[in-house]
Every structure is written in C-alpha cells, then in structure tokens.
Enzyme design. Structure first.
Site, PDB file in Angstrom:
ATOM      1  N   HIS A 109      42.803  51.720  36.703  1.00 58.19           N
ATOM      2  CA  HIS A 109      42.754  51.131  38.152  1.00 58.19           C
ATOM      3  C   HIS A 109      41.434  50.479  38.551  1.00 58.19           C
ATOM      4  O   HIS A 109      41.476  49.866  39.202  1.00 58.19           O
ATOM      5  CB  HIS A 109      43.031  52.430  39.200  1.00 58.19           C
ATOM      6  N   HIS A 135      32.521  53.314  41.613  1.00 56.91           N
ATOM      7  CA  HIS A 135      33.451  52.277  40.947  1.00 56.91           C
ATOM      8  C   HIS A 135      33.584  50.972  41.708  1.00 56.91           C
ATOM      9  O   HIS A 135      32.802  50.752  42.640  1.00 56.91           O
ATOM     10  CB  HIS A 135      34.769  52.826  40.845  1.00 56.91           C
ATOM     11  N   HIS A 137      35.983  47.325  43.189  1.00 51.33           N
ATOM     12  CA  HIS A 137      37.392  46.697  43.445  1.00 51.33           C
ATOM     13  C   HIS A 137      36.967  45.187  43.445  1.00 51.33           C
ATOM     14  O   HIS A 137      36.119  44.928  44.077  1.00 51.33           O
ATOM     15  CB  HIS A 137      37.995  47.207  44.682  1.00 51.33           C
ATOM     16  N   GLU A 147      38.063  45.618  49.243  1.00 48.20           N
ATOM     17  CA  GLU A 147      39.054  46.287  50.050  1.00 48.20           C
ATOM     18  C   GLU A 147      38.860  46.007  51.511  1.00 48.20           C
ATOM     19  O   GLU A 147      39.740  45.480  52.201  1.00 48.20           O
ATOM     20  CB  GLU A 147      38.964  47.635  49.717  1.00 48.20           C
ATOM     21  N   HIS A 160      32.079  51.084  45.652  1.00 43.02           N
ATOM     22  CA  HIS A 160      32.066  52.184  46.208  1.00 43.02           C
ATOM     23  C   HIS A 160      31.308  53.627  45.725  1.00 43.02           C
ATOM     24  O   HIS A 160      31.592  53.656  44.216  1.00 43.02           O
ATOM     25  CB  HIS A 160      33.598  52.789  46.534  1.00 43.02           C
ATOM     26  N   THR A 241      41.181  55.076  49.180  1.00 40.72           N
ATOM     27  CA  THR A 241      42.013  53.700  49.265  1.00 40.72           C
ATOM     28  C   THR A 241      43.054  53.832  47.904  1.00 40.72           C
ATOM     29  O   THR A 241      43.669  52.680  47.773  1.00 40.72           O
ATOM     30  CB  THR A 241      40.913  52.450  48.949  1.00 40.72           C
TER      31      THR A 241
HETATM   32 ZN   LIG Z   1      37.226  52.571  45.725  1.00 40.81          ZN
END
Ligand SMILES: [Zn+2]
Ligand SMILES: *[C@@H]1O[C@H](CO)[C@@H](O)[C@H](O)[C@H]1NC(C)=O
Ligand SMILES: *[C@@H]1O[C@H](CO)[C@@H](O)[C@H](O)[C@H]1NC(C)=O
Ligand SMILES: *[C@@H]1O[C@H](CO)[C@@H](O)[C@H](O)[C@H]1NC(C)=O
Length: 384
Positions: A109, A135, A137, A147, A160, A241
């Site tokens: 992910h 991590h 996004h 995000e 994040h 999230t």
């Molecule tokens: Zn995140």
C-alpha cells in the site's frame, strides 16, 4: 421584507445548531471492529484485501471508515481558524546515527520506514508521542497524489510521520485510543534540486520494488524529511487514512512544503510494485467530509478569522467581529462584503420605512376619512 430578514436569521441560527450537533456526535470511535493495522506496523493479518480503486468498499468492510471524523480532508485556508495558543512542536531524537539501520518496507500500500521510539514529539501535545514509522502517498506523473488538499488542490505527494502516545505500550494499542496517535504530515512538491535527504530513502527503492520486500538503510537525520519551518501548521482531529480508519489521529499538516526533484518523484511513482506486477501508485484516499470539524492554524495568514471570535451560541463556528485595535485587515474580503451589504440592507430598510411612514402620514392627513385609498401596505405581505 422584514419577514425575509427574519427567515434569514432563523436559517443562520439553525445552521449553527446543526454544525454543533454533528461535531459533538463525531467522537463515536470505539475501535473494536477490525484487527488489520495497516497504517501501522502489522500488515500480516489481512482479513480483507482493500485497495485504492474502490474506496467506497472500505465503508462497508470497516465500520470506522464510515465515521464523521475521517481523514484526509480538504484544508480550506480561508476557513482555518487562527489559534495563537497552539503550542509549537518540538522534536527530539530525530537525528539518528547510521547504525543501527532502519527497515524500509514495501507493504503493498505504501513505502514505509520503521522508526525507533527514541524519536519523539516532546512538545506540542498534551502528552509525549513516540515515533513508529513514516510512509508516503503519491500519484502518477499525470495525477498528483497528496491525501490532504489545500483549497482543493493536490500536491504531488505527501509524507506522514506516525507517532503514538507514550502512555500506551505500542502503536497497535494506541491506534485504538482516542488520544492515541499524532501524525505529522508534509506536502511534497517538485523543486529544481535533488533532495539529498529524500535520496537516502529513494536510492533504495529498487531493493523493495516487490510487495512485502524489505531492506535496511543507514539511519540519518529524519528531521530533514520535514519542512524547514515547523511553526506554521494546520491542526485537526481525524483518522487513519487507510482501513481500519480509526478516528484516533491528532493531525498536523505543515504549511511549508518539501521539494524533491522531478526525477526523484518519478522514481517514487514508477518503481514499486504491488500484487502481481501492478504499479504501486495513486495510493491516496479522497478527501473526506468535515462534518462540522474545525481546522486550526498555528499562524495567521493576512485574511484570517481569529479563534477568539468563537460564537458563544454553539462554541463551534466563529463569526468575524471588528476588533477595537484592528481594521478590516483582520477580516476576509467576504466578511467585509457581508457586513457592507448588511449595512446597506438595514439602511435601505430604514429609509423605506421612514418613507412609508411619511407617505402614510401625508395620506392620512389628506384623505382622513377615505381610508380604503391608503396606498401603504405592510411590507411583509408584499413579498411572501
Ligand atoms: Zn498515511
Ligand atoms: C490534539 O492536540 C491538542 C494539543 O495540541 C489538544 O488540545 C487536542 O485535544 C488533541 N486532540 C485530541 C483528539 O486528542
Ligand atoms: C479535538 O478533540 C478534542 C477532544 O475531543 C477537543 O478538545 C479539541 O478541541 C478538538 N480539536 C479541534 C481542532 O476541534
Ligand atoms: C500556506 O498558507 C498560505 C496562507 O494561508 C496559503 O495561501 C498556502 O496555500 C498554504 N500552503 C500550504 C501548503 O498549506
């Protein structure tokens, strides 16, 4: 006309009450549903396979994803409430030595870097929060993949850094507690220069291109992955999230952005694989509804609304007031316009009433005994 004004006022009041209600019912988090901690360390116990293609499906598979304090959100800069009492964030232990190394992991992910609990947020919250992992996004070359959005605009990527309240044993336990998590988020944009600090992670991308692969990278100063200025940030109550979407995150999104080179961003977008040779990209959740939540800002942009102006009726929404010291600088253009139109409206109303009153007097004098000819009618009846 008066009736209209009255209805308008009534609607405004109702709006405020509703906003208050939705807010107070937003903390229904119980964290007792799923046991899939993906935003966290453990990604081994997959009961459901979830993906970013069908985010609506999260809502039925994971109870909390349906909640009223979900993340990410769109941050409307003009509606962020300046709160001068927000304490500055003080980080500690972020400057890691190169040994022992850090585990970099492609969990299917996201790209995740494990962090030692010696890294912590010392000040800025009611308790000390310990780091667990960071991590990213991202999107694709065509689609920016942050995000959170700022005034409905996505950034190319987002970082994040996940921390958990030191009063809990670990991330998994804290993730289920109301005051469990604090995530520091930064927007990543494109700059002219290579970002050396990001390169410490991105140079190892090819080693984790396959889902569930790991590699070790030398420790470095993690502080340098965040924006230079940590003083300006937005703060709101939100959630993970990703499923299970626990509503236990005290969010901080920094106003200053981080930049990486175009090449570095492209590496992030194009190297990692998930599942059977699929590209791991567009791993961002769509912005969620606020449901009456407030977004605070630690800084005041020139057109701002001060949190001191909180409406006493609901204690939620703030109404702008003219401050004795301040000028119109303290209010947004919208506020000034609203007040100007309000004043104009009242003046027109007064003027009209005065005119009508005079007319009536005049007519009642002239045609004292022929009352059926009076041309004045109460304003309220004309406009219904
Ligand atoms: Zn995140
Ligand atoms: C988030 O942190 C602030 C302090 O910075 C605190 O006032 C607020 O209550 C916290 N929110 C939650 C949900 O714990
Ligand atoms: C977040 O929730 C906490 C605890 O419920 C509350 O005290 C705080 O005011 C909330 N923060 C914002 C920005 O609304
Ligand atoms: C930073 O704050 C300014 C002023 O409110 C705003 O215009 C800008 O969009 C913000 N940027 C980010 C990334 O938050």
């Amino acid at each position: 006309m008066l009736l209209k004004l009255f209805i308008l006022l009534l609607l405004l009041v109702q709006d405020q009450v509703l906003a208050g209600e939705t807010h107070s019912s937003s903390s229904e988090e119980d964290g007792s549903s799923e046991h899939d901690d993906d935003e966290h360390e453990k990604s081994s116990s997959h009961e459901h396979r979830w993906g970013y293609e069908d985010q609506e499906a999260w809502r039925s598979a994971y109870h909390d994803c349906n909640g009223k304090s979900q993340s990410p959100i769109d941050i409307e800069t003009s509606k962020a409430i300046y709160d001068r009492s927000l304490p500055a964030i003080k980080l500690d232990g972020y400057d890691l030595t190169d040994q022992p190394g850090l585990k970099l992991h492609n969990n299917g992910h996201t790209l995740q870097l494990s962090l030692p609990s010696s890294m912590r947020i010392l000040k800025g919250f009611d308790e000390i929060y310990l780091a667990a992992q960071l991590h990213f996004h991202w999107g694709t070359i065509e689609v920016p993949g942050s995000e959170h959005t700022i005034d409905n605009v996505h950034f190319p990527a987002e970082i994040h850094v996940v921390h958990y309240n030191s009063k809990y044993a670990d991330l998994a336990e804290a993730a289920r507690k109301k005051d469990g998590l604090a995530v520091l988020g930064g927007f990543i944009g494109i700059g002219l220069h290579e970002n050396e600090n990001y390169e410490k992670i991105l140079s190892a991308l090819t080693d984790v291109s396959i889902e569930e692969s790991n590699t070790m990278i030398p420790g470095f100063n993690i502080r340098h992955l965040l924006p230079n200025n940590l003083e300006k940030f937005y703060r709101y109550n939100g959630s993970l999230t990703t499923p299970p979407c626990f509503q236990t995150v005290n969010w901080t999104m920094f106003n200053d952005t981080i930049t990486v080179s175009r090449r570095q961003l492209a590496a992030l977008e194009k190297t990692l694989k998930a599942g059977q040779n699929q590209l791991l990209s567009k791993n961002f959740r769509a912005p969620q509804l606020l449901h009456g939540r407030r977004v605070l800002a630690s800084f005041s942009a020139s057109p701002s609304v001060d949190s001191a102006n909180t409406n006493t009726f609901t204690g939620e929404k703030s109404l702008p007031k003219v401050k004795t010291s301040g000028t119109f600088d303290d209010m947004s253009k919208g506020d000034v316009l609203a007040i100007a139109f309000g004043a104009l409206f009242v003046m027109t109303l007064l003027g009209f009433s005065a005119y009508a009153y005079q007319q009536r007097k005049k007519y009642s004098k002239i045609k004292k005994d022929t009352r059926q000819n009076v041309i004045y009618k109460p304003a309220t009846k004309e406009e219904v």
